[in-house]
Motif scaffolding. Structure first.
Motif, PDB file in Angstrom:
ATOM      1  N   GLU A   2      86.088 -56.268 -27.786  1.00  0.00           N
ATOM      2  CA  GLU A   2      85.591 -56.879 -28.855  1.00  0.00           C
ATOM      3  C   GLU A   2      84.610 -58.002 -28.269  1.00  0.00           C
ATOM      4  OE1 GLU A   2      85.139 -57.416 -32.958  1.00  0.00           O
ATOM      5  OE2 GLU A   2      86.341 -55.944 -31.854  1.00  0.00           O
ATOM      6  N   GLY A   3      85.007 -58.726 -27.376  1.00  0.00           N
ATOM      7  CA  GLY A   3      84.016 -59.700 -26.758  1.00  0.00           C
ATOM      8  C   GLY A   3      82.895 -59.036 -26.106  1.00  0.00           C
ATOM      9  N   THR A   4      82.770 -57.979 -25.667  1.00  0.00           N
ATOM     10  CA  THR A   4      81.638 -57.438 -25.374  1.00  0.00           C
ATOM     11  C   THR A   4      80.763 -56.898 -26.387  1.00  0.00           C
ATOM     12  OG1 THR A   4      82.601 -56.611 -23.223  1.00  0.00           O
ATOM     13  CG2 THR A   4      80.688 -55.527 -23.929  1.00  0.00           C
ATOM     14  N   GLU A  11      88.383 -62.766 -14.075  1.00  0.00           N
ATOM     15  CA  GLU A  11      89.552 -62.275 -14.776  1.00  0.00           C
ATOM     16  C   GLU A  11      89.833 -63.512 -15.839  1.00  0.00           C
ATOM     17  OE1 GLU A  11      91.844 -60.037 -11.215  1.00  0.00           O
ATOM     18  OE2 GLU A  11      92.227 -62.066 -11.562  1.00  0.00           O
ATOM     19  N   SER A  12      89.139 -64.655 -15.759  1.00  0.00           N
ATOM     20  CA  SER A  12      89.380 -65.741 -16.506  1.00  0.00           C
ATOM     21  C   SER A  12      88.563 -65.794 -17.750  1.00  0.00           C
ATOM     22  CB  SER A  12      89.090 -67.041 -15.850  1.00  0.00           C
ATOM     23  OG  SER A  12      89.842 -67.397 -14.890  1.00  0.00           O
ATOM     24  N   VAL A  13      87.163 -65.185 -17.922  1.00  0.00           N
ATOM     25  CA  VAL A  13      86.185 -65.423 -18.803  1.00  0.00           C
ATOM     26  C   VAL A  13      86.282 -64.145 -19.828  1.00  0.00           C
ATOM     27  CG1 VAL A  13      84.687 -66.775 -17.542  1.00  0.00           C
ATOM     28  CG2 VAL A  13      84.282 -64.472 -17.592  1.00  0.00           C
ATOM     29  N   PRO A  14      85.860 -64.356 -20.957  1.00  0.00           N
ATOM     30  CA  PRO A  14      85.870 -63.134 -21.861  1.00  0.00           C
ATOM     31  C   PRO A  14      84.887 -62.041 -21.394  1.00  0.00           C
ATOM     32  CG  PRO A  14      85.674 -65.077 -23.336  1.00  0.00           C
ATOM     33  CD  PRO A  14      85.561 -65.372 -21.704  1.00  0.00           C
ATOM     34  N   GLY A  15      85.053 -60.889 -21.626  1.00  0.00           N
ATOM     35  CA  GLY A  15      84.316 -59.751 -21.168  1.00  0.00           C
ATOM     36  C   GLY A  15      83.020 -59.642 -21.582  1.00  0.00           C
ATOM     37  N   GLY A  16      82.682 -60.085 -22.760  1.00  0.00           N
ATOM     38  CA  GLY A  16      81.070 -60.131 -23.009  1.00  0.00           C
ATOM     39  C   GLY A  16      80.213 -61.140 -22.218  1.00  0.00           C
ATOM     40  N   LEU A  32      87.001 -54.476 -17.680  1.00  0.00           N
ATOM     41  CA  LEU A  32      87.596 -54.358 -16.458  1.00  0.00           C
ATOM     42  C   LEU A  32      88.645 -53.353 -16.283  1.00  0.00           C
ATOM     43  CD1 LEU A  32      88.073 -58.311 -15.515  1.00  0.00           C
ATOM     44  CD2 LEU A  32      86.237 -56.448 -14.491  1.00  0.00           C
ATOM     45  N   PRO A  33      88.889 -52.238 -15.067  1.00  0.00           N
ATOM     46  CA  PRO A  33      89.521 -51.172 -14.989  1.00  0.00           C
ATOM     47  C   PRO A  33      90.947 -51.687 -14.807  1.00  0.00           C
ATOM     48  CG  PRO A  33      88.174 -51.564 -13.257  1.00  0.00           C
ATOM     49  CD  PRO A  33      87.897 -52.492 -14.118  1.00  0.00           C
TER      50      PRO A  33
END
Length: 452
Positions: free
Chosen positions: A9-11, A147-152, A449-450
């Protein structure tokens, strides 16, 4: 594979969706850890020649000093590779933040101790130990941010971490213009190179905000919990064998190693010998040592400005176009600009405009490593995978500085004109390895991230 819906969703929504002040602090503190790491690397590149000239004895021939410089660089890279692998596994097992603290103390402490070296062997020993910490910081910092920040926001955050590190190189270059490494009696009877290494202890103060502000990512905690409670004996945290058991992770490791070797060998085996290129060119022009020191410091600072812009350019290209196209263009630029600079630089003016071009190209791919490598592996193996790809290649790349000097010396004995330039030209074709690796490289743009 599991797909975190929040990350998708962030992406989809945009690069700043869900970004908080804590996310910014993670990026800033992790970037500073890698920034000071890079400052140490630049200090070393500028101080190794005068340091070895002094500890070898003032009458040592230039070729002898250059050979020791090549070995010092190679030894540090072996330490870098060893530390990257060990601390990569430890970041998966201990945690990202704890590993960053330890590696920071290691590289800053032994940088300071490099300033007390009395023999070339002592100098090489300290540089190996510095390398252990230098190698561990990158993997821990990038996995913490990923690993800490949103994907987008991930590619921008990771690309910025690598780009900001250029400020560390610039700081090291500018320090060398004020604390001249080649000055015999700079302060209290100490040579400039000793003093500038002592300054390298100061980044250890960064451990305070690391301990007080940063926390381990929830993704990492959850992965550890699942492994601990799941009872699956075939899946381990921080396991190098696990990287090669799964066909996807095995392919990604091989792709990462080839991409890493191309850039690492090109930068450390060729590009970071720009100070020696400048020295040789300006000595041929009859310039004084003071002028040479000034030009080396200022020109390498401009090289790092180019590096900063190159990593930013790669970050935007990778974010909006894709990882594979960005790498393709970057490796082409690396090959062309490196050959051009090492065959065309003859004056201080040349140094001031050519080195930024080479810095732009050669460091752009390093922006790609920080973005791409964490995207190739699952959480339980992410630190191990990043550390393996980014640092194992240093064992191979460590042979390039001595190889450069060997080719230089061999061609010199054969009467070849400008052997140093020609040796660098031959080795530049290592960048083609990165182009070949892209055939099998997966595109990760817009993907979470996989996990496994």
């Amino acid at each position: 594979m599991h797909t975190p819906s929040a990350e998708q969703e962030g992406t989809r929504q945009g690069v700043l969706t869900g970004v908080t002040w804590y996310h910014w602090l993670v990026v800033i503190i992790a970037s500073c850890g890698w920034l000071f790491d890079c400052m140490d690397q630049r200090i070393f590149a500028l101080a190794r020649e005068p340091a070895l000239r002094e500890v070898l004895g003032g009458g040592s021939a230039d070729e002898v000093v250059k050979n020791w410089s090549g070995w010092a660089t190679g030894i540090m890279m072996i330490g870098w590779a060893t530390g990257g692998i060990i601390f990569g596994m430890m970041s998966d097992r201990w945690g990202r933040v704890k590993t960053m603290v330890v590696t920071l103390l290691v590289y800053s402490g032994f940088t300071g101790l490099s300033g007390i070296a009395r023999t070339p062997h002592e100098f090489l020993m300290y540089r190996f130990l510095v390398g252990l910490g230098v190698g561990g910081m990158f993997g821990a910092a990038t996995t913490l941010v990923a690993e800490s920040v949103p994907g987008g926001f991930r590619s921008i955050a990771l690309g910025s971490l690598q780009a900001i590190s250029a400020a560390g190189n610039i700081m090291g270059s500018l320090l060398s213009t004020q604390i001249r490494p080649g000055q015999a009696d700079f302060l209290f009877g100490l040579s400039g190179w000793r003093v500038i290494f002592f300054v390298g202890i100061l980044p250890a103060l960064l451990v305070i905000p690391m301990i007080l502000v940063l926390r381990e990512p929830e993704r990492w905690k959850e992965a550890k919990r699942k492994i601990r409670e799941g009872g699956d004996q075939s899946r381990h945290i921080g396991s190098i064998p696990d990287l090669f058991r799964h066909p996807t992770w095995r392919r990604n490791v091989l792709v990462g190693v080839c991409l890493g070797l191309a850039g690492m060998a090109g930068l450390w085996g060729i590009g970071f010998f720009s100070p020696e290129l400048i020295s040789g060119a300006l000595r041929a022009q009859g310039e004084s040592q003071q002028t040479i020191d000034t030009v080396r410091g200022n020109a390498t600072a401009l090289q790092d400005v180019g590096s900063f812009l190159g990593m930013l350019a790669f970050t935007f290209a990778a974010t909006f176009i894709g990882r594979r196209p960005a790498f393709f263009v970057a490796f082409i630029l690396c090959l062309v600009t490196t050959i051009f600079v090492f065959n065309s630089l003859h004056t201080s003016t040349d140094a001031y405009w050519m080195l930024p071009l080479m810095g732009f190209a050669q460091l752009s791919v390093f922006g790609g490593y920080s973005i791409y490598f964490p995207e190739l592996f699952p959480t339980r193996l992410r630190g191990t995978g990043v550390g393996f790809c980014y640092n194992t290649v240093r064992y191979l790349a460590a042979g390039f500085p001595p190889m450069l000097m060997y080719l230089n010396q061999t061609m010199l004995s054969q009467g070849v004109e400008e052997p140093f330039r020609k040796a660098a030209t031959y080795l530049s074709f290592i960048f083609a390895l990165g182009l070949v690796a892209l055939i099998w490289a997966p595109e990760t743009k817009g993907k979470p991230l996989p996990e496994d």
